[in-house]
Enzyme design. Structure first.
Site, PDB file in Angstrom:
ATOM      1  N   SER A  38      50.527  33.051  33.728  1.00  0.00           N
ATOM      2  CA  SER A  38      51.572  33.934  34.253  1.00  0.00           C
ATOM      3  C   SER A  38      50.987  34.730  35.406  1.00  0.00           C
ATOM      4  CB  SER A  38      52.041  34.886  33.142  1.00  0.00           C
ATOM      5  OG  SER A  38      52.663  36.007  33.709  1.00  0.00           O
ATOM      6  N   ASP A  84      52.124  37.302  36.680  1.00  0.00           N
ATOM      7  CA  ASP A  84      52.447  38.731  36.580  1.00  0.00           C
ATOM      8  C   ASP A  84      51.429  39.548  35.792  1.00  0.00           C
ATOM      9  OD1 ASP A  84      54.758  38.237  37.923  1.00  0.00           O
ATOM     10  OD2 ASP A  84      55.994  38.018  36.139  1.00  0.00           O
ATOM     11  N   HIS A 102      58.249  33.477  46.686  1.00  0.00           N
ATOM     12  CA  HIS A 102      57.465  32.419  46.061  1.00  0.00           C
ATOM     13  C   HIS A 102      56.138  32.126  46.746  1.00  0.00           C
ATOM     14  CE1 HIS A 102      60.885  31.787  43.481  1.00  0.00           C
ATOM     15  NE2 HIS A 102      60.112  31.019  42.743  1.00  0.00           N
ATOM     16  N   ARG A 158      17.609  47.612  53.170  1.00  0.00           N
ATOM     17  CA  ARG A 158      16.918  47.072  51.996  1.00  0.00           C
ATOM     18  C   ARG A 158      15.777  47.967  51.503  1.00  0.00           C
ATOM     19  NH1 ARG A 158      17.706  41.669  51.010  1.00  0.00           N
ATOM     20  NH2 ARG A 158      18.991  40.650  52.571  1.00  0.00           N
ATOM     21  N   GLY A 192      21.431  33.562  46.626  1.00  0.00           N
ATOM     22  CA  GLY A 192      21.344  34.010  45.237  1.00  0.00           C
ATOM     23  C   GLY A 192      19.923  34.262  44.796  1.00  0.00           C
ATOM     24  N   GLU A 249      19.406  28.616  46.131  1.00  0.00           N
ATOM     25  CA  GLU A 249      18.320  28.473  47.099  1.00  0.00           C
ATOM     26  C   GLU A 249      16.930  28.406  46.467  1.00  0.00           C
ATOM     27  OE1 GLU A 249      18.750  31.722  49.814  1.00  0.00           O
ATOM     28  OE2 GLU A 249      18.724  33.248  48.250  1.00  0.00           O
ATOM     29  N   ARG A 290      13.299  38.893  39.860  1.00  0.00           N
ATOM     30  CA  ARG A 290      14.374  39.834  40.190  1.00  0.00           C
ATOM     31  C   ARG A 290      15.715  39.328  39.642  1.00  0.00           C
ATOM     32  NH1 ARG A 290      13.745  42.662  44.926  1.00  0.00           N
ATOM     33  NH2 ARG A 290      15.632  41.735  45.759  1.00  0.00           N
TER      34      ARG A 290
END
Ligand code: ADP
Length: 755
Positions: free
Chosen positions: A150, A152, A286, A460, A556, A612, A708
């Site tokens: 659904s 909704d 729609h 970083r 990743g 990777e 990590r």
């Protein structure tokens, strides 16, 4: 063994095809016959070719498609016992007593009724001589498991959003972003009608995701008798404050506090008449249902479809029908009857103008989130700030991730609403150490929600010493720090435990999704969609070519989340992750398997996804050479290194909404810590599908500091399923991963008790 059949019913929803694919494939994997029933209950009543046994290949290349490839229909006949009698005979003739129903509350109500009267239908058919005594005995129990398709998100049950909601939101957000850019150019006001007759979820979530000015939903009408004046005052203020555009969202079923319908065109007319704004109304209609399924809907449909089969395999005679949902990466089960009646209760409350009851009946989460929306989408802060008010700082650390800007906006607004001052430290921790702080104003610019990257500059670097940070804290009299970032940020916040004397909270944001303490980081849904788009593109391009293997590499770092989730949702054939590990032997087996399928003419195109750092020695070049050399007589190889393209362009609705929820909850908690002089160092996150705040010192206990990554990953349960659905067979799934999945399926909270 009795066969398993799946059907889709009621309104179509993207992700239903993923359910069909998962049910058929897992049923076959477990040695069952798999059937699909075309056109929902109509096909069940009509029988014949409408109930068809499916093979593995019949579900190829359907996962990405919107709608439902097996069709859906409304069927009046099934509402009558005579119709259900025909349906019963059609199923018994095929020895089908296991059904997976994917539909809305109407379809699930019908399923429950069918189950409850099943034995009496059998007896009637037997007495009429339509089925034999043996057939009656063999088919005495009908097992039904439901899943909610659904758009909704209107089902009140234990699962999270329903299948189709995320795709609909993607379509809605695309449309609103598009309308907003043209409306802004011409300083227009746009009024958009969003689907949702009884449930305002889509309008609410779209409002959060786009920073809409005014939202009308059925469960929470404007509190003013004269809502027209309230709306116009609000829009007027926004224009005077310099906004180039105003956005108003109207759910299809919106009403005022007296129960009168609020119609889109009337809203437009009110704005034109009273404010003379150039105002355009758009009914999305729609468009919201259509198009290819989002990554999350494919994941949801696949996981739930697979868990429906597992649930059916474990169902015992007399078990009540249940609905399978997903919380985080775990299946949750709700009694079908209960979920349907709880859902109907919301409509009943709304009809009786009991809006508190309606919001309450939708669940605690809905109530909290509607509150957040009201807090952050106000036209100005609720409480004025002065120089004595509490000051907080927000900074971003690590690579940019979609959703960072939405998190910053929500944090700033939530804190300012509480009378606090918020500074932004430009350039992460370095900016904080050097005292590069900017006092944030109320962010009226709606485009912040839709902006990818990070508007306050992320960095970083993490501090070696916190002396300078402490100097900045003293200089600005800071009472707490919000850090938005990934694994480095977690390490920094952990360091601060002993050397920073104010509370700090981390909001995880990284496409690697490698922050211990949360199974979900901001940015990774956008990233998964970006990778899934790449997989789809490869599949389409391969369709016209000779036999080919695509090897797609994702970012990743050492964390395989992005590769596995995208491979799972994209229907990849092979996924390589560091968590599972790769051996040369395994790769050679995979190549042999590909060759077998090509030679047997089962399949010509294959998608391999690797993350990777899945193996530092068997890197992309090595893998390409190996596949090329070993497959040279059979297939060609193409490699795609996605690199920074994984970050995606615009934040997905999921990331925008999640950013708002994370940020508001974190802000509420940190202000509380500051008030009570609790100097905790915390991380907010999603744990088993729910928001949770824990101490960073506890979260890091689960960290593999070398790689990590978290040591425990709830998403790893996708790994065995990915293999089963890619036809590895039983041997291909390592026992440790198989047992993870078994534990997940057995972890039933007994909510589906006996009848
Ligand atoms: P949705 O499943 O999206 O809520 P509907 O309410 O239209 O959609 O229901 C889909 C179909 O489910 C109906 O056409 C009908 O065949 C069946 N159905 C719905 N309600 C019942 C009911 N109370 N008894 C039997 N069948 C029902």
């Amino acid at each position: 063994m009795s066969a398993i059949a799946v059907f889709t019913s009621g309104g179509d929803a993207p992700g239903m095809n993923a359910v069909v694919r998962a049910v058929v494939r897992l049923a076959i994997h477990h040695g069952r016959e798999a059937f699909v029933i075309y056109e929902g209950y109509q096909g069940m009543v009509d029988g014949g070719d409408m109930i068809k046994q499916f093979t593995w290949k019949d579900t190829s290349l359907i996962i990405h498609q919107g709608g439902t490839v097996i069709g859906s229909a409304r069927c009046m006949e099934f509402r009558e016992r005579s119709g259900r009698l025909k349906a019963c005979k059609n199923l018994v003739d095929r020895n089908i007593t296991n059904l997976v129903c994917c539909g809305g509350d109407g379809s699930l109500t019908g399923a429950n009724m069918f189950k409850l009267e099943w034995s009496s239908l059998l007896e009637e058919l037997n007495q009429a001589g339509d089925i034999t005594e043996e057939q009656m005995k063999a088919c005495w129990f009908l097992n039904i498991v439901g899943c909610v398709g659904s758009i909704d998100n209107d089902m009140v049950y234990k699962g999270g959003v329903t299948i189709g909601t995320d795709t609909a939101l993607n379509r809605i957000i695309d449309a609103i972003d598009a309308v907003q850019s043209t409306a802004s150019s011409h300083q227009r006001t746009c009024v958009l009608e969003i689907m949702g007759r009884n449930c305002g979820y889509l309008a609410w979530a779209a409002g959060v995701a786009t920073g809409a000015d005014f939202i009308f939903i059925p469960e929470s009408p404007p509190k003013e008798d004269d809502w027209e004046s309230a709306l116009c005052d609000h829009l007027n203020f926004r224009r005077r404050a310099g906004a180039r555009l105003c956005t108003v969202l109207v759910a299809e079923g919106a009403i005022d506090k007296f129960g009168n319908a609020i119609k889109t065109d009337y809203v437009r007319q009110v704005i034109v008449d009273r404010l003379k704004h150039d105002t355009r109304a758009t009914i999305l209609g729609h468009v919201q249902r259509g198009g290819h399924a989002s990554a999350y809907d494919r994941l949801l449909g696949t996981m739930i479809g697979a868990m429906c089969v597992e649930k059916l395999r474990r169902t015992e005679p007399g078990d009540a029908a249940c609905i399978v949902g997903l919380r985080g990466f775990r299946p949750v089960y709700s009694k079908l009857e209960e979920a349907v009646s709880d859902t109907q209760a919301v409509a009943e409350f709304t009809k009786n103008l009991d809006f508190k009851g309606a919001i309450g009946a939708r669940g605690k989460g809905f109530k909290k989130h509607v509150g957040f929306l009201k807090a952050i989408n106000r036209d100005k802060p609720k409480v004025s700030t002065d120089h004595n008010s509490k000051a907080f700082v927000i900074l971003c650390c690590g690579a940019p991730a979609s959703g960072m800007n939405a998190a910053i906006r929500a944090t700033v607004h939530y804190c300012m609403n509480e009378g606090c001052v918020v500074y932004a430290a430009h350039g992460g921790f370095s900016g904080l150490a050097q005292g590069h702080l900017e006092k944030m104003e109320w962010i009226r610019d709606q485009s912040w929600q839709a902006l990818g990257g990070c508007s306050i500059q992320t960095d970083r670097k993490i501090p070696v010493s916190y002396e300078q940070v402490n100097e900045t804290i003293q200089k600005y009299n800071l009472r707490g720090i919000f850090v938005v970032g990934g694994f480095d940020a977690l390490v920094a916040v952990n360091h601060m435990e002993n050397c920073v004397a104010i509370p700090v909270i981390l909001i995880p944001a990284t496409i690697s999704n490698n922050v211990p303490g949360s199974e979900y980081s901001l940015g990774c849904d956008t990233a998964v969609n970006a990778v899934v788009d790449a997989i789809d593109t490869c599949k389409i391009s391969a369709d016209s070519a000779a036999s080919r293997v695509f090897i797609i590499e994702t970012q990743g770092n050492f964390c395989g989340y992005l590769a596995l989730t995208a491979g799972f949702a994209g229907g990849a054939d092979i996924v390589y992750t560091d968590e599972e590990g790769i051996t040369l032997e395994q790769m050679l087996l995979d190549i042999a398997r590909i060759k077998c399928q090509i030679v047997a003419d089962q399949k010509r195109h294959f998608v391999v996804v690797r993350n990777e750092n899945c193996n530092l020695r068997y890197d992309m070049n090595f893998m390409k050479t190996l596949y090329e050399e070993e497959g040279k007589d059979c297939f060609s190889v193409r490699v795609i290194q996605l690199g920074h393209l994984c970050q995606g362009m615009y934040p997905s609705p999921f990331d925008r909404v999640r950013a708002t929820n994370f940020a508001c909850t974190a802000a509420k908690h940190l202000i509380n810590c500051a008030d009570n002089k609790v100097n905790d160092k915390l991380v907010i996150g999603q744990v088993a599908g729910r928001l949770a705040i824990q101490k960073v010192s506890d979260a890091v206990k689960d960290a593999n500091m070398n790689k990590r990554t978290p040591m425990t990953n709830s998403w790893i349960s996708m790994l065995p399923l990915q293999k089963m659905l890619a036809k590895y067979g039983h041997q291909g799934v390592a026992p440790e991963f198989q047992s993870i999945m078994d534990a997940m399926c057995d972890d039933d909270d007994s909510s589906c008790s006996k009848l």
